[in-house]
Every structure is written in structure tokens, then in C-alpha cells.
Enzyme design. Structure first.
Site, mmCIF file in Angstrom:
data_model
loop_
_atom_site.group_PDB
_atom_site.id
_atom_site.type_symbol
_atom_site.label_atom_id
_atom_site.label_comp_id
_atom_site.label_asym_id
_atom_site.label_seq_id
_atom_site.Cartn_x
_atom_site.Cartn_y
_atom_site.Cartn_z
ATOM 1 C CE LYS A 1 -2.236 -0.770 3.854
ATOM 2 N NZ LYS A 1 -1.476 -1.970 4.275
ATOM 3 N NE ARG B 1 -4.329 -0.899 10.146
ATOM 4 C CZ ARG B 1 -3.168 -0.379 9.805
ATOM 5 N NH1 ARG B 1 -3.124 0.685 9.029
ATOM 6 N NH2 ARG B 1 -2.055 -0.937 10.210
ATOM 7 N NE ARG C 1 7.223 -3.014 5.577
ATOM 8 C CZ ARG C 1 5.905 -2.919 5.680
ATOM 9 N NH1 ARG C 1 5.150 -2.717 4.613
ATOM 10 N NH2 ARG C 1 5.336 -3.056 6.856
ATOM 11 N NE ARG D 1 6.692 -0.066 10.056
ATOM 12 C CZ ARG D 1 5.505 -0.082 9.448
ATOM 13 N NH1 ARG D 1 5.355 0.469 8.266
ATOM 14 N NH2 ARG D 1 4.457 -0.626 10.025
ATOM 15 N NE ARG E 1 2.217 -4.283 11.328
ATOM 16 C CZ ARG E 1 3.184 -4.003 10.431
ATOM 17 N NH1 ARG E 1 4.388 -4.509 10.570
ATOM 18 N NH2 ARG E 1 2.935 -3.201 9.428
HETATM 19 P P1 AMP Z 1 0.908 0.687 9.264
HETATM 20 O O1 AMP Z 1 2.155 1.427 8.933
HETATM 21 O O2 AMP Z 1 -0.294 1.142 8.476
HETATM 22 O O3 AMP Z 1 1.077 -0.810 9.204
HETATM 23 O O4 AMP Z 1 0.570 1.043 10.774
HETATM 24 C C1 AMP Z 1 1.471 0.744 11.814
HETATM 25 C C2 AMP Z 1 0.707 0.668 13.131
HETATM 26 O O5 AMP Z 1 0.095 1.938 13.403
HETATM 27 C C3 AMP Z 1 -0.434 -0.330 13.141
HETATM 28 O O6 AMP Z 1 0.006 -1.637 13.444
HETATM 29 C C4 AMP Z 1 -1.315 0.249 14.243
HETATM 30 O O7 AMP Z 1 -0.774 -0.008 15.517
HETATM 31 C C5 AMP Z 1 -1.177 1.755 13.998
HETATM 32 N N1 AMP Z 1 -2.205 2.267 13.068
HETATM 33 C C6 AMP Z 1 -2.002 2.795 11.832
HETATM 34 N N2 AMP Z 1 -3.164 3.189 11.292
HETATM 35 C C7 AMP Z 1 -4.130 2.899 12.195
HETATM 36 C C8 AMP Z 1 -5.545 3.051 12.206
HETATM 37 N N3 AMP Z 1 -6.221 3.585 11.173
HETATM 38 N N4 AMP Z 1 -6.206 2.625 13.322
HETATM 39 C C9 AMP Z 1 -5.550 2.100 14.370
HETATM 40 N N5 AMP Z 1 -4.223 1.922 14.410
HETATM 41 C C10 AMP Z 1 -3.508 2.311 13.341
#
Ligand code: AMP
Length: 218
Positions: free
Chosen positions: A13, A88, A127, A160, A171
Site C-alpha cells: 500500500k 482500519r 522491508r 521497523r 498485525r
Molecule cells: P501501518 O504502517 O499502516 O502498518 O501502521 C502501523 C501501526 O500503526 C499499526 O500496526 C497500528 O498499531 C497503527 N495504526 C495505523 N493506522 C491505524 C488506524 N487507522 N487505526 C488504528 N491503528 C492504526
């Protein structure tokens, strides 16, 4: 146009959103990036978010809605935006729709990027990100010219913390449980939902994405 990208961690994404936004001058609202920026700046909000991010759990809805609201308020209604990582879950999705509705906007397209867990786990383990410019690399799909070094600014790339295998498994579970049901939710709404295979090369997926949202100019 407002486009929502849905897909499991590692499906691409972020990479696809950057390519689309850069090519067409779109804005990106990436909740994960916004939370990481808060965390890195040492704010209270960032500290609180980190407690959930570190475990691969979702950060609570009120906090997410507040940061998205603030970002949206800074844009004109005509701005084209791609949303990555938001909404989400069902509650964020319905609040988001209401939020847009109150300013006469709506989600115009939903794009679902899909891949099997074994592909996602392999991708995530390779990554790497640039701490300076945020560029994303992947050992197998989009590797930097010099291993471990950002092509743009020469900074040392890092993995990360939530890309570590234990957190990744959680996740993925959280995605299947909380986020995947949004596909059916949007399929029963007015916005068209496009399903795209996220396994092929970055270029192939980008072409499919542009075709899906009607942006392929060639
Ligand atoms: P991502 O980079 O999108 O995988 O997000 C990393 C982490 O940020 C996720 O595992 C969640 O802990 C938090 N996070 C990101 N976006 C959201 C969202 N819309 N709602 C809740 N937690 C989020």
C-alpha cells in the site's frame, strides 16, 4: 477524488500510494506514518500510540479520527487524496463516511490489494525504510542500489520494530479480524471496490491501480 487503499501489512500500500500520489500530485494520508512521526517527535500522542503499535494492535479510534480530521481540514475539498492504513475497522469507516458527508464529500473508490500470508511475511522481513526521507525498499521487489543505503540521501536503512516476525503475525491477525470485513462493508456501499493482486511487480500493480481508479493516461 478520495481513494481508500485496503490491504494487509506488506502488500505494498505504501509503495503504491507514493507512486500514485507522486505521479498525479495527489495527497496521501497515511495514519501509520502520522503516528510514527508523533512517536519520533516524542509527543504524548506518539507515546500513547506506540504502546499499541509495538504490539501490532490498533491504536484507539478517537486518536486516529482526531489526526485524520486535522489532516483533512488542512486540505481543500477538491484535493485528491489517497488514504493508506485508514480506515482500519468498521467504527473508523462509519465515522469517516460521516466526516466526509458533513463537508459534501464521499469515498469515490476503494482499492483492495491482496496477497497470501507467505508472500506478505517474506516481503515484510525484507522491508527497510529510510530514517531521513521515509523511502521504502524491499530486498526482493524494490531494492536500493547499494545494499542498506537510501538511494535518495545515503542514510542507513532500518527495519521497523513492528516488522519483526512476532509482531507481524499479530498485525496479520488484526488485519483479518478488524480490517478485512471492511471489504464487504464497502461492497455494500456506493463506492466501487476494485480487487488487485499485490503479488506481481511494483510496476504491474501500479498499472492495475491506475487503471482501476481511471488514471491511466496512456
Ligand atoms: P501501518 O504502517 O499502516 O502498518 O501502521 C502501523 C501501526 O500503526 C499499526 O500496526 C497500528 O498499531 C497503527 N495504526 C495505523 N493506522 C491505524 C488506524 N487507522 N487505526 C488504528 N491503528 C492504526
Amino acid at each position: 477524488m478520495h481513494v481508500v487503499l485496503i490491504g494487509p501489512p506488506g502488500v505494498g500500500k505504501g509503495t503504491q500510494g507514493v507512486l500514485l500520489a507522486d505521479a498525479f500530485g495527489w495527497e496521501r494520508i497515511v495514519t501509520g506514518d502520522l503516528l510514527r512521526a508523533e512517536r519520533d517527535a516524542g509527543t504524548d500522542l506518539g507515546w500513547e500510540a506506540q504502546q499499541y503499535m509495538a504490539k501490532g494492535e490498533l491504536v484507539h479510534d478517537e486518536l486516529i479520527i482526531a489526526i485524520v480530521k486535522e489532516k483533512l481540514a488542512a486540505l481543500t475539498p477538491q484535493t485528491n487524496v489517497v488514504f493508506d492504513g485508514f480506515p482500519r475497522n468498521r467504527s473508523q469507516a462509519s465515522t469517516f463516511s460521516m466526516m466526509l458527508q458533513t463537508v459534501g464529500l464521499a469515498i469515490d473508490q476503494v482499492v483492495v490489494l491482496e496477497a497470501d500470508d507467505d508472500v506478505l511475511i517474506k516481503r515484510i522481513s525484507g522491508r527497510r525504510s529510510c530514517p531521513t526521507c521515509g523511502a521504502l525498499y524491499n530486498e526482493s521487489l524494490a531494492s536500493p542500489t547499494r545494499e542498506g543505503v537510501c538511494d535518495t540521501d545515503g542514510a542507513a536503512l532500518f527495519r521497523r520494530a513492528d516488522d519483526e516476525p512476532g509482531t507481524v503475525r499479530n498485525r496479520l491477525e488484526v488485519y483479518r479480524r478488524e480490517t478485512e470485513p471492511l471489504i464487504a462493508y464497502y461492497e455494500s456501499s456506493r463506492a466501487p471496490v476494485h480487487h488487485i493482486a499485490g503479488g506481481p511487480s511494483v510496476e504491474v500493480v501500479q498499472t492495475a491501480l491506475r487503471n482501476a481508479v481511471g488514471l491511466n493516461l496512456s
